[in-house]
Design a protein around this motif. Structure first.
Motif, PDB file in Angstrom:
ATOM      1  N   VAL A 168     -16.109  -4.596  -9.702  1.00  0.00           N
ATOM      2  CA  VAL A 168     -16.328  -5.450 -10.948  1.00  0.00           C
ATOM      3  C   VAL A 168     -14.760  -6.055 -11.224  1.00  0.00           C
ATOM      4  N   ALA A 169     -13.597  -5.261 -10.907  1.00  0.00           N
ATOM      5  CA  ALA A 169     -12.593  -5.589 -11.113  1.00  0.00           C
ATOM      6  C   ALA A 169     -11.976  -6.803 -10.350  1.00  0.00           C
ATOM      7  N   ALA A 170     -12.475  -6.744  -9.265  1.00  0.00           N
ATOM      8  CA  ALA A 170     -12.312  -8.121  -8.320  1.00  0.00           C
ATOM      9  C   ALA A 170     -12.898  -9.193  -8.808  1.00  0.00           C
ATOM     10  N   ALA A 171     -13.901  -9.014  -9.639  1.00  0.00           N
ATOM     11  CA  ALA A 171     -14.731 -10.116 -10.116  1.00  0.00           C
ATOM     12  C   ALA A 171     -14.216 -10.875 -11.622  1.00  0.00           C
ATOM     13  N   VAL A 172     -13.619  -9.744 -12.439  1.00  0.00           N
ATOM     14  CA  VAL A 172     -13.147 -10.040 -13.900  1.00  0.00           C
ATOM     15  C   VAL A 172     -12.043  -9.501 -14.274  1.00  0.00           C
ATOM     16  N   GLY A 173     -11.424  -8.961 -13.185  1.00  0.00           N
ATOM     17  CA  GLY A 173      -9.816  -8.414 -13.607  1.00  0.00           C
ATOM     18  C   GLY A 173      -9.986  -6.817 -13.760  1.00  0.00           C
ATOM     19  N   ALA A 174      -8.848  -6.302 -13.663  1.00  0.00           N
ATOM     20  CA  ALA A 174      -8.833  -4.810 -13.836  1.00  0.00           C
ATOM     21  C   ALA A 174      -8.515  -4.476 -15.330  1.00  0.00           C
ATOM     22  N   ALA A 175      -7.760  -5.442 -16.126  1.00  0.00           N
ATOM     23  CA  ALA A 175      -7.568  -5.304 -17.490  1.00  0.00           C
ATOM     24  C   ALA A 175      -9.139  -5.478 -18.352  1.00  0.00           C
ATOM     25  N   TYR A 176      -9.943  -6.252 -17.782  1.00  0.00           N
ATOM     26  CA  TYR A 176     -11.231  -6.480 -18.540  1.00  0.00           C
ATOM     27  C   TYR A 176     -12.207  -5.079 -18.424  1.00  0.00           C
ATOM     28  N   VAL A 177     -12.054  -4.545 -17.128  1.00  0.00           N
ATOM     29  CA  VAL A 177     -12.757  -3.175 -16.667  1.00  0.00           C
ATOM     30  C   VAL A 177     -12.198  -2.006 -17.465  1.00  0.00           C
TER      31      VAL A 177
END
Length: 264
Positions: free
Chosen positions: A224-233
């Motif tokens: 998920v972090a690869a798709a939307v970014g670690a900060a968002y997760v």
């Protein structure tokens, strides 16, 4: 999903990608097709016209056609990104003739009186502040004898939320206008619905949310972090942590609703 005409959408492409990674392709609320099936359990949608209020990215609307045999399903949402995604999804699955998607600003529903056999909604009505106006509109667009069936996120009581609930709503950062199951049932009866029923889903989602939280922190994190970014997760992990507290206390009460528009 309430917004002004010029507001930034709450469910943008990033939110869609994140929630679908967690809940499944086309699903922006928990439980996937299995929970949708529970909402409409015992109802026959075969050959019926269905309105899906707050349809999001279209997975549920298409499920009501594919799995439940609706003659035609109309998905409605106030946000443009999800409607565009839903239309693309319907076209890709060859269902554009049986599923249409309508985007319009908040307010009266853009449909004629007595247009639908069934009105469905999944975890979207919490965005609408005026519950009485909402159910008056749902009642209006239903045909006599028509059925309303929904799942929605609610608060166990009306009045001041607890500090924990306020912290959770703030963490979500969405336009929540939560009310109690009793308040929803009251609004339905005022609108004219008969056979109003309420079914508590807190015990189910309390455990499901715990599993979602574990997946977000563990096996799903890198994808998920690869798709939307670690900060968002990371932000959403904090949101789930806040949500779990109010699920465990019972203040956050996912609930099923059902009612019937009388024939006479």
């Amino acid at each position: 999903m309430i917004e002004t005409a010029d507001a930034e959408p709450e469910y943008d492409d990033t939110a869609i990608r994140f929630l679908e990674a967690l809940w499944g392709d086309g699903y922006l609320s928990p439980g996937g097709p299995e929970e949708v099936d529970r909402v409409v359990e015992g109802l026959s949608l075969e050959g019926r016209t269905v309105l899906d209020i707050g349809c999001g990215s279209g997975g549920i609307t298409l499920h009501l056609v594919e799995r439940h045999g609706a003659a035609h399903a109309t998905g409605f949402d106030v946000e443009r990104p999800v409607i565009e995604t839903a239309r693309q999804r319907a076209a890709a699955r060859g269902l554009s003739d049986r599923a249409s998607f309508v985007q319009a600003p908040p307010g009266p529903l853009p449909f004629a009186d007595a247009s639908f056999d069934v009105v469905f909604s999944k975890d979207a009505l919490l965005h609408v502040p005026d519950k009485d106006a909402l159910f008056a509109e749902i009642f209006r667009v239903l045909k006599p004898g028509g059925i309303f069936a929904a799942s929605n996120w609610m608060i166990s009581h009306d009045g001041e939320p607890s500090p924990e609930m306020k912290a959770y709503v703030a963490a979500e950062g969405l336009s929540f206008a939560m009310a109690s199951p009793a308040r929803y049932a009251q609004a339905m009866r005022r609108a004219g619905f008969a056979d109003v029923s309420v079914r508590d889903r807190n015990p189910w989602y309390r455990e499901v949310a715990r599993e979602e939280f574990a997946r977000l922190k563990g096996p799903l994190y890198a994808t998920v972090a690869a798709a939307v970014g670690a900060a968002y997760v990371d932000k959403n992990i904090r949101t789930w942590e806040a949500m779990q507290k109010v699920l465990d206390s019972g203040e956050h009460r996912p609930t099923h609703l059902r009612g019937r528009k009388p024939v006479g």
